[in-house]
Design a protein around this motif. Structure first.
Motif, short mmCIF file in Angstrom:
data_model
loop_
_atom_site.label_atom_id
_atom_site.label_comp_id
_atom_site.label_asym_id
_atom_site.label_seq_id
_atom_site.Cartn_x
_atom_site.Cartn_y
_atom_site.Cartn_z
N ALA A 211 0.83 -1.20 0.00
CA ALA A 211 0.00 0.00 0.00
C ALA A 211 0.86 1.25 0.00
N SER A 212 0.35 2.31 -0.64
CA SER A 212 1.03 3.60 -0.59
C SER A 212 0.78 4.23 0.77
N PRO A 213 1.74 5.01 1.28
CA PRO A 213 1.60 5.52 2.66
C PRO A 213 0.60 6.68 2.77
N PRO A 214 -0.61 6.45 3.28
CA PRO A 214 -1.53 7.56 3.52
C PRO A 214 -1.14 8.30 4.79
N ILE A 215 -1.59 9.53 4.90
CA ILE A 215 -1.37 10.28 6.13
C ILE A 215 -2.51 9.95 7.08
N PRO A 216 -2.24 9.39 8.24
CA PRO A 216 -3.31 9.04 9.19
C PRO A 216 -4.15 10.25 9.58
N HIS A 217 -5.43 10.01 9.85
CA HIS A 217 -6.33 11.10 10.24
C HIS A 217 -5.79 11.86 11.45
N TYR A 218 -5.19 11.13 12.36
CA TYR A 218 -4.69 11.75 13.59
C TYR A 218 -3.68 12.84 13.28
N LEU A 219 -2.82 12.60 12.28
CA LEU A 219 -1.79 13.57 11.92
C LEU A 219 -2.35 14.68 11.05
N GLU A 220 -3.37 14.40 10.28
CA GLU A 220 -3.97 15.42 9.41
C GLU A 220 -4.57 16.56 10.22
N ARG A 221 -5.02 16.25 11.43
CA ARG A 221 -5.67 17.28 12.24
C ARG A 221 -4.71 18.38 12.67
N ASP A 222 -3.41 18.11 12.64
CA ASP A 222 -2.44 19.13 13.03
C ASP A 222 -2.19 20.14 11.93
N GLY A 223 -2.74 19.92 10.74
CA GLY A 223 -2.66 20.92 9.69
C GLY A 223 -1.44 20.84 8.80
N GLU A 224 -0.43 20.06 9.15
CA GLU A 224 0.77 19.94 8.33
C GLU A 224 1.11 18.47 8.16
N ASN A 225 1.63 18.16 6.98
CA ASN A 225 2.06 16.78 6.76
C ASN A 225 3.30 16.48 7.59
N PRO A 226 3.37 15.30 8.16
CA PRO A 226 4.53 14.96 8.99
C PRO A 226 5.74 14.60 8.14
N GLN A 227 6.89 14.62 8.76
CA GLN A 227 8.10 14.09 8.13
C GLN A 227 8.05 12.57 8.20
N LEU A 228 8.17 11.91 7.06
CA LEU A 228 8.08 10.45 7.02
C LEU A 228 9.42 9.86 6.59
N TRP A 229 9.86 8.83 7.32
CA TRP A 229 11.02 8.04 6.92
C TRP A 229 10.56 6.61 6.69
N ARG A 230 10.89 6.04 5.57
CA ARG A 230 10.55 4.64 5.30
C ARG A 230 11.61 3.75 5.92
N LEU A 231 11.22 2.95 6.89
CA LEU A 231 12.15 2.05 7.56
C LEU A 231 12.19 0.67 6.92
N ALA A 232 11.05 0.23 6.41
CA ALA A 232 10.95 -1.09 5.77
C ALA A 232 9.66 -1.09 4.97
N ASP A 233 9.40 -2.15 4.23
CA ASP A 233 8.16 -2.25 3.46
C ASP A 233 6.97 -2.16 4.41
N GLY A 234 6.16 -1.13 4.21
CA GLY A 234 4.96 -0.97 5.01
C GLY A 234 5.17 -0.37 6.39
N ILE A 235 6.38 0.04 6.72
CA ILE A 235 6.66 0.60 8.04
C ILE A 235 7.35 1.96 7.86
N TYR A 236 6.73 2.98 8.42
CA TYR A 236 7.24 4.35 8.30
C TYR A 236 7.38 4.95 9.70
N PHE A 237 8.39 5.77 9.84
CA PHE A 237 8.60 6.50 11.09
C PHE A 237 8.30 7.96 10.81
N PHE A 238 7.51 8.60 11.69
CA PHE A 238 7.11 9.98 11.42
C PHE A 238 7.53 10.92 12.54
N MET A 239 7.68 12.18 12.15
CA MET A 239 7.87 13.27 13.10
C MET A 239 6.84 14.32 12.75
N ASN A 240 6.09 14.75 13.74
CA ASN A 240 4.97 15.67 13.49
C ASN A 240 5.06 16.89 14.40
#
Length: 240
Positions: A211-240
């Motif tokens: 799957a392509s990485p969607p932005i979770p609803h929880y993070l969308e509420r902050d008004g800015e897209n988070p910084q995403l790092w791809r750690l592995a297939d299907g696993i992303y680390f974010f900073m918001n």
């Protein structure tokens, strides 16, 4: 006694060099891996550096503030080179002392080469340490395959958006401190929270590897897209 005083300046410069190269990485890494150690040890140091060095540079120029540590260490390095070639090489008779005074220069050059993949500046090393910290937590939680499998199976097992921690798979309990499931996006968001109230928030997004990485609803509420790092297939680390 005289020889000890001669070695004091090289020793101080060596310690300052190690601090400049290692402290930002350790500060960022511990903020992810062990927030308690970060708050206890590195946060006070970071505040001292900010108020003692960064803030005065910010007042001079907004462009100088983010590189205040780099400018300061660059000036110190130049002064030490001047000291080495004008004083040590010309006035010190003992070859052993001359070689010892050269060690800090060699160590700093090696440290620069070793830490360059993490960034060429003080703040870049700290920023990139966040991703390394995310990798560390992922590995300590059982690895990417184990975490992804447990998360996807957990989506099938529960209909709750925020299940109690006692029901989480053990790998997800080790991974973070808060968990939210978005069934419509078929993803699990595992949060680390914030080390302190004003700090950035970190966490993991886990979903199917195809799957392509969607932005979770929880993070969308902050008004800015988070910084995403791809750690592995299907696993992303974010900073918001």
């Amino acid at each position: 006694m005289k020889q000890g005083l001669r070695l004091l300046i090289p020793t101080i410069f060596l310690l300052m060099g190690l601090f400049y190269f290692l402290e930002p990485f350790l500060s960022g890494w511990f903020e992810i891996v062990d927030p308690f150690i970060y708050r206890t040890i590195f946060l006070p140091v970071d505040w001292i550096i900010f108020f003692g060095l960064g803030l005065p540079f910010f007042r001079l120029s907004e462009k100088l503030g983010p590189v205040a540590e780099d400018i300061a260490f660059g000036l110190i390095f130049i002064l030490y080179l001047f000291y080495f070639f004008k004083v040590v090489r010309r006035r010190w008779a003992e070859e052993k002392c001359k070689k010892l005074a050269l060690v800090p220069i060699i160590v700093c050059c090696l440290m620069w080469c070793v830490t360059l993949p993490l960034g060429g500046t003080y703040n870049a090393r700290r920023f990139n340490a966040f991703r390394v910290g995310g990798w560390t937590r992922l590995i300590c939680s059982g690895g990417a395959t184990r975490v992804r499998t447990d998360a996807l199976e957990f989506i099938q097992e529960t209909t709750q958006a925020t299940p109690p921690r006692s029901e989480w798979p053990s790998s997800l309990q080790r991974l973070g401190y808060g968990l939210k499931i978005e069934h419509d996006n078929r993803l699990v968001l595992v949060g680390l929270g914030r080390a302190i109230g004003m700090a950035a928030e970190f966490g993991f997004i886990i979903q199917d590897s195809s799957a392509s990485p969607p932005i979770p609803h929880y993070l969308e509420r902050d008004g800015e897209n988070p910084q995403l790092w791809r750690l592995a297939d299907g696993i992303y680390f974010f900073m918001n």
